[in-house]
Design an enzyme around this catalytic site. Structure first.
Site: not given
Length: 462
Positions: A16, A35, A43, A48, A51, A116, A180, A184, A207, A265, A440, A445
């Site tokens: 983000g 950073e 991610c 992500c 993983k 920062a 998740y 996974e 859930r 969590g 098909h 389908e």
């Protein structure tokens, strides 16, 4: 000349924050980003992407086995190397992080590889550089971190942060959780060769997902040999010989494992950022409270992504960051839609879902619904020894015929739900699905050939 050093200072270079920085700089804004770890965020570095790499690696076990059903003979038993996978994953993560950095540099974003902290409404302190920078606008995009339960021996367990870099593949692993991450990793470790036990305090996993999906995945987990313990959790952990962990469950019995993995969590990364000094309001879980435009109660301080604890998915954070840049510097004000977000769980079998569950439609929206669902073996698995089933379900408004939800479990469910999300987002009706000519033979389908309405107690197709 501006009274501020930069127009936008971004704290946290995850998905983000990087998107907001790049788009803002593209509009001509003076942008800086800080950073403290590696550019790319959860991610790319420890979420992500690594993983999914490991999920894909784990599915080769099935591919080798399935090949025999199609006439292939594997000369010898395939061998797996955890170290080789880990090294290949690290190489790809490094490549992606460098791409993120180059993209920032290409748009002239000023990069600071340090922690920062916010000093006040317009000032950020760069800890590693021991100086401050003033900014007209500040964006917090610091993401979240795994949390462990407060039990004796919790420090002996790992989280998803450490799971990617274990020194060796564990023989026995206990995964605690039902979301998740837990599912996974349970599936991928089991396919890579670990003996997996999954324990969850609830009656079912996932859930908030459609009840039929939850039931189908529970059956699939058991069929794949994963030991599933529901309505139970860990009471304490202690170290024993050979660097193993003895786990005592709430039910009173014990088991020994090489690794205990908490996937119970995540919490927003807001501690130690100086937000309180700047007057930024936080929620009960430590999340930054924002309005629909990602603005905090301090007019020039914004937040996007998991640190706001809205919809904690990478693509959502990217859209929030893009919308913010458009609003601040592009004169294109728009609001990200958090109400209709498709998502995938990369368990094996895979889950893809978008829109309302049957329960949400009936109980929360008070809508009369028609249910269409099917359960079948795909052509691929008819030719193999596996009994894996694909499950699909449509939730349809009985009055308007509008498709309210699509829920899929099976191979490539994530790919299918991305396309289905376009149709659901455009307000497609069941008649629109019906008039679409099927491709098909495919599993997808079935989404356009479902004809028989099912009540809530009828099973799906064979």
């Amino acid at each position: 000349m501006s009274e501020f050093d930069v127009d936008l200072f971004v704290v946290g270079a995850g998905s983000g924050g990087v998107r907001a920085a790049r788009i803002s700089a593209g509009y001509g804004a003076r942008v800086a980003i800080a950073e403290e770890y590696r550019i790319g965020g959860t991610c790319v570095i420890r979420g992500c992407v690594p993983k999914k790499i490991m999920v894909l690696a784990s599915r080769f076990r099935d591919a080798f086995d399935d090949a025999a059903g199609f006439g292939w003979t594997i000369p010898k038993k395939p061998e797996f190397s955890w170290n080789a996978l880990r090294d290949a994953k690290d190489k790809e993560i490094g490549r992606l992080s460098e791409i993120y950095q180059r993209n920032l540099e290409r748009t002239d974003v000023e990069i600071h590889q340090t922690r920062a902290e916010v000093v006040d409404a317009h000032t950020v302190r760069l800890i590693g550089e021991d100086r401050t920078i003033t900014a007209k606008n500040i964006l917090i995009s610091t993401g979240g971190h795994p949390v462990a339960p407060h039990i004796s021996g919790a420090e002996l367990a790992i989280s998803s942060n450490e799971a990617f870099d274990l020194p060796e593949l564990p023989n026995r692993i206990l995964i605690v959780g039902g979301g998740y991450i837990a599912l996974e990793f349970a599936c991928l470790f089991q396919r890579l060769g670990s003996k997996v036990t999954l324990i969850h305090r609830g009656e079912k996993v996932l859930r908030g997902f459609d009840e039929d999906l939850r039931d189908e995945l529970m059956l699939a987990l058991a069929a794949e040999g994963i030991t599933v313990k529901m309505n139970n959790t860990v009471a304490k952990i202690e170290a024993i010989e050979n660097n193993c962990r003895r786990v005592e469950y709430m039910a009173g019995d014990t088991d020994d494992f090489d690794v205990v993995f908490f996937a119970t969590g995540r919490s927003p990364n807001t501690k130690g950022l100086g937000l309180e000094a700047a007057g930024v309001a936080l929620g009960a879980n430590g999340e930054i409270k924002v309005d629909q435009n990602s603005r905090t109660n301090v007019p020039n301080i914004f937040a996007v992504g998991d640190v706001t604890d809205r919809v904690n998915l990478t693509p959502v954070a990217i859209r929030e960051g893009h919308a913010l840049a458009d609003m601040l510097f592009g004169e294109k004000k728009w609001v990200p839609d958090h109400s209709l977000v498709a998502t995938a769980v990369f368990s094996t079998p895979e889950i893809g879902t978008v829109g309302l569950t049957e329960q949400q439609a009936r109980e929360e929206m008070m809508v009369a619904v028609d249910i269409y669902k099917t359960r079948f073996r795909s052509l691929k698995h008819v030719m193999t020894r596996r009994q894996e089933r694909t499950f699909m379900k449509l939730v349809v408004d009985a009055k308007s015929d509008k498709v309210l939800g699509v829920h899929i479990m099976g191979e490539d469910a994530g790919e299918m739900i991305q396309i289905a999300a376009i149709a659901v987002g455009m307000g497609a009706t069941k008649a629109d699905f019906d008039r679409t000519v099927a491709v098909h033979p495919t599993a997808a389908e079935e989404l356009v050939t479902l004809r028989e309405k099912m009540n809530t107690t009828n099973p799906g197709g064979a």
